[in-house]
Scaffold this motif. Structure first.
Motif, PDB file in Angstrom:
ATOM      1  N   ALA A 106     -22.651 -51.678   2.353  1.00 39.51           N
ATOM      2  CA  ALA A 106     -23.864 -51.607   1.545  1.00 39.51           C
ATOM      3  C   ALA A 106     -23.560 -51.159   0.123  1.00 39.51           C
ATOM      4  N   ASP A 107     -22.421 -50.516  -0.064  1.00 37.78           N
ATOM      5  CA  ASP A 107     -22.008 -50.048  -1.389  1.00 37.78           C
ATOM      6  C   ASP A 107     -21.032 -51.002  -2.060  1.00 37.78           C
ATOM      7  N   GLY A 108     -20.896 -52.203  -1.530  1.00 33.14           N
ATOM      8  CA  GLY A 108     -19.973 -53.169  -2.102  1.00 33.14           C
ATOM      9  C   GLY A 108     -18.660 -53.190  -1.343  1.00 33.14           C
ATOM     10  N   TRP A 109     -17.621 -53.682  -1.990  1.00 37.61           N
ATOM     11  CA  TRP A 109     -16.310 -53.802  -1.358  1.00 37.61           C
ATOM     12  C   TRP A 109     -15.547 -52.491  -1.480  1.00 37.61           C
ATOM     13  N   LEU A 110     -15.063 -52.000  -0.331  1.00 39.52           N
ATOM     14  CA  LEU A 110     -14.367 -50.715  -0.281  1.00 39.52           C
ATOM     15  C   LEU A 110     -12.943 -50.918   0.218  1.00 39.52           C
ATOM     16  N   LEU A 111     -11.982 -50.312  -0.460  1.00 39.56           N
ATOM     17  CA  LEU A 111     -10.599 -50.371  -0.028  1.00 39.56           C
ATOM     18  C   LEU A 111     -10.447 -49.574   1.264  1.00 39.56           C
ATOM     19  N   GLY A 158      -5.383 -56.472  -3.881  1.00 36.74           N
ATOM     20  CA  GLY A 158      -5.923 -55.160  -4.222  1.00 36.74           C
ATOM     21  C   GLY A 158      -5.714 -54.710  -5.640  1.00 36.74           C
ATOM     22  N   GLU A 159      -5.130 -55.551  -6.490  1.00 38.13           N
ATOM     23  CA  GLU A 159      -4.947 -55.183  -7.893  1.00 38.13           C
ATOM     24  C   GLU A 159      -6.296 -55.063  -8.606  1.00 38.13           C
ATOM     25  N   SER A 160      -6.289 -54.417  -9.761  1.00 39.22           N
ATOM     26  CA  SER A 160      -7.491 -54.304 -10.577  1.00 39.22           C
ATOM     27  C   SER A 160      -7.749 -55.596 -11.332  1.00 39.22           C
ATOM     28  N   ARG A 161      -9.012 -56.020 -11.321  1.00 40.83           N
ATOM     29  CA  ARG A 161      -9.472 -57.131 -12.149  1.00 40.83           C
ATOM     30  C   ARG A 161     -10.631 -56.646 -13.027  1.00 40.83           C
ATOM     31  N   SER A 184     -14.386 -47.043  -3.264  1.00 36.68           N
ATOM     32  CA  SER A 184     -14.948 -48.054  -4.144  1.00 36.68           C
ATOM     33  C   SER A 184     -13.930 -48.408  -5.225  1.00 36.68           C
ATOM     34  N   PHE A 185     -14.219 -49.469  -5.965  1.00 29.06           N
ATOM     35  CA  PHE A 185     -13.303 -49.887  -7.023  1.00 29.06           C
ATOM     36  C   PHE A 185     -13.069 -48.760  -8.027  1.00 29.06           C
ATOM     37  N   ASP A 186     -14.132 -48.091  -8.468  1.00 24.75           N
ATOM     38  CA  ASP A 186     -13.991 -47.033  -9.470  1.00 24.75           C
ATOM     39  C   ASP A 186     -13.223 -45.828  -8.939  1.00 24.75           C
ATOM     40  N   GLN A 187     -13.207 -45.648  -7.640  1.00 29.80           N
ATOM     41  CA  GLN A 187     -12.427 -44.552  -7.069  1.00 29.80           C
ATOM     42  C   GLN A 187     -10.941 -44.890  -7.002  1.00 29.80           C
ATOM     43  N   VAL A 188     -10.618 -46.170  -7.074  1.00 26.13           N
ATOM     44  CA  VAL A 188      -9.222 -46.612  -6.999  1.00 26.13           C
ATOM     45  C   VAL A 188      -8.648 -46.907  -8.377  1.00 26.13           C
ATOM     46  N   ARG A 214     -13.378 -55.308 -10.471  1.00 30.91           N
ATOM     47  CA  ARG A 214     -13.350 -55.666  -9.062  1.00 30.91           C
ATOM     48  C   ARG A 214     -11.902 -55.720  -8.580  1.00 30.91           C
ATOM     49  N   PHE A 215     -11.766 -55.702  -7.249  1.00 33.31           N
ATOM     50  CA  PHE A 215     -10.454 -55.831  -6.640  1.00 33.31           C
ATOM     51  C   PHE A 215     -10.005 -57.295  -6.635  1.00 33.31           C
ATOM     52  N   HIS A 216      -8.703 -57.501  -6.746  1.00 34.42           N
ATOM     53  CA  HIS A 216      -8.129 -58.826  -6.516  1.00 34.42           C
ATOM     54  C   HIS A 216      -8.072 -59.034  -5.005  1.00 34.42           C
ATOM     55  N   SER A 217      -8.673 -60.125  -4.531  1.00 37.73           N
ATOM     56  CA  SER A 217      -8.905 -60.275  -3.095  1.00 37.73           C
ATOM     57  C   SER A 217      -7.820 -61.059  -2.369  1.00 37.73           C
ATOM     58  N   GLY A 218      -6.789 -61.514  -3.061  1.00 35.42           N
ATOM     59  CA  GLY A 218      -5.771 -62.308  -2.376  1.00 35.42           C
ATOM     60  C   GLY A 218      -4.445 -62.261  -3.098  1.00 35.42           C
ATOM     61  N   LEU A 219      -3.715 -63.383  -3.059  1.00 35.27           N
ATOM     62  CA  LEU A 219      -2.426 -63.510  -3.733  1.00 35.27           C
ATOM     63  C   LEU A 219      -2.492 -64.649  -4.739  1.00 35.27           C
TER      64      LEU A 219
END
Length: 302
Positions: free
Chosen positions: A244-249, A46-49, A254-258, A52-57
């Motif tokens: 539909a809006d992409g990947w959501l935490l 979940g870190e910032s890239r 959304s990424f920009d909200q996080v 986009r979000f970091h999807s793993g470890l």
């Protein structure tokens, strides 16, 4: 990376309407050091890239053997030699496994194989899928791996599914940043600060989690904050859901909200003129917790 994993479901003809079964018993694909003192865990879920979000470890290492997180079958492989005349994609040399019940796992940035790699069939926990490398979009030799559910539609935080690793250092909460067209205002905790606001801006904050090794700068698992007596807000970095809006935490943010400017985004806060107190709490999955208070005198001009 996220789009590629999810897109495999359609490509391979899986039905996405079937509910996922119970998760397999997962294990670490690579252990540096002695369990539970795991070394080299440099980036968490979940870190910032940047966009986009970091999807793993991420686990740092060069040439270390990589094993499946559970028994499964090979769903997808891609190596640099498959398309020698094309630029290398972000994951680099990659293997994706199907563990049944809609659960997948993926292993990226693997070193170029010295022998022809296994491209199909089943694998066991003792199988060596490859070795850690620096292929694809990678800032240094490491393994990036993910665990997904619902045939790639949900990316899960692997730390919640793997055997617990030692973690004795609490997250470190730094300064608030308010980014305006005229520059960035930084606000520290532990003392009273004075700021002037001409309108509401997103409130950004620096937080890192050292994890086991103090030199690492990882993301947190849970974050909450409260301005004055308003309702406390929070977010958890437990899963990403495809929508539909992409990947959501958590299926909501959304990424920009996080994140903004690679900092955690606390959103637009309703500062009052005069004295304000912002309480921020951050924790990791091991339960290590930090809490700070920002005392801010606001010259509100809107």
């Amino acid at each position: 990376m996220l789009r590629s994993a999810a897109g495999l479901a359609t490509l391979l003809g899986f039905s996405l309407s079937v509910g996922a079964q119970q998760a397999p018993r997962f294990r670490w694909p690579l252990i540096k050091g002695e369990y539970p003192e795991l070394r080299g865990l440099t980036s968490t879920f979940g870190e910032s890239r940047n966009d986009r979000f970091h999807s793993g470890l991420d686990i740092a290492g060069q040439g270390d053997p990589v094993h499946p997180v559970a028994a499964g079958r090979i769903l997808f492989t891609r190596y640099r030699g498959d398309s020698p005349f094309r630029s290398e994609p972000g994951p680099g040399n990659a293997v994706i496994l199907d563990h049944g019940g809609g659960y997948w796992s993926g292993y990226f940035h693997l070193r170029d194989p010295e022998q022809p790699p296994q491209r199909s069939g089943t694998v066991q926990p003792q199988t060596v899928l490859g070795r850690t490398g620096n292929t694809g979009h990678s800032g240094g030799p490491h393994l990036h791996f993910f665990i997904a559910a619902d045939w790639g539609q949900r990316m899960l935080n692997p730390l919640q599914l793997l055997p617990s690793a030692a973690d004795r250092n609490a997250p470190i909460i730094g300064q608030i940043a308010i980014v305006t067209p005229n520059g960035t205002t930084l606000v520290s905790h532990g003392r009273t600060e004075h700021i002037r606001l001409t309108r509401r801006y997103p409130i950004l904050i620096t937080i890192i989690d050292p994890g086991l090794e103090p030199f690492t700068r990882r993301g947190v698992f849970a974050l909450s904050w409260q301005l004055n007596e308003e309702t406390r807000r929070s977010m958890r970095f437990d899963e990403l859901r495809l929508s539909a809006d992409g990947w959501l935490l958590g299926g909501k943010r959304s990424f920009d909200q996080v994140f903004q400017h690679n900092l955690y985004n606390l959103g637009d806060l309703d500062w009052k003129a005069g004295a304000n107190r912002l309480r921020v709490e951050a924790s990791d999955l091991a339960g290590n917790k930090s809490e700070v208070e920002f005392d801010i005198q606001v010259d509100r001009q809107f």
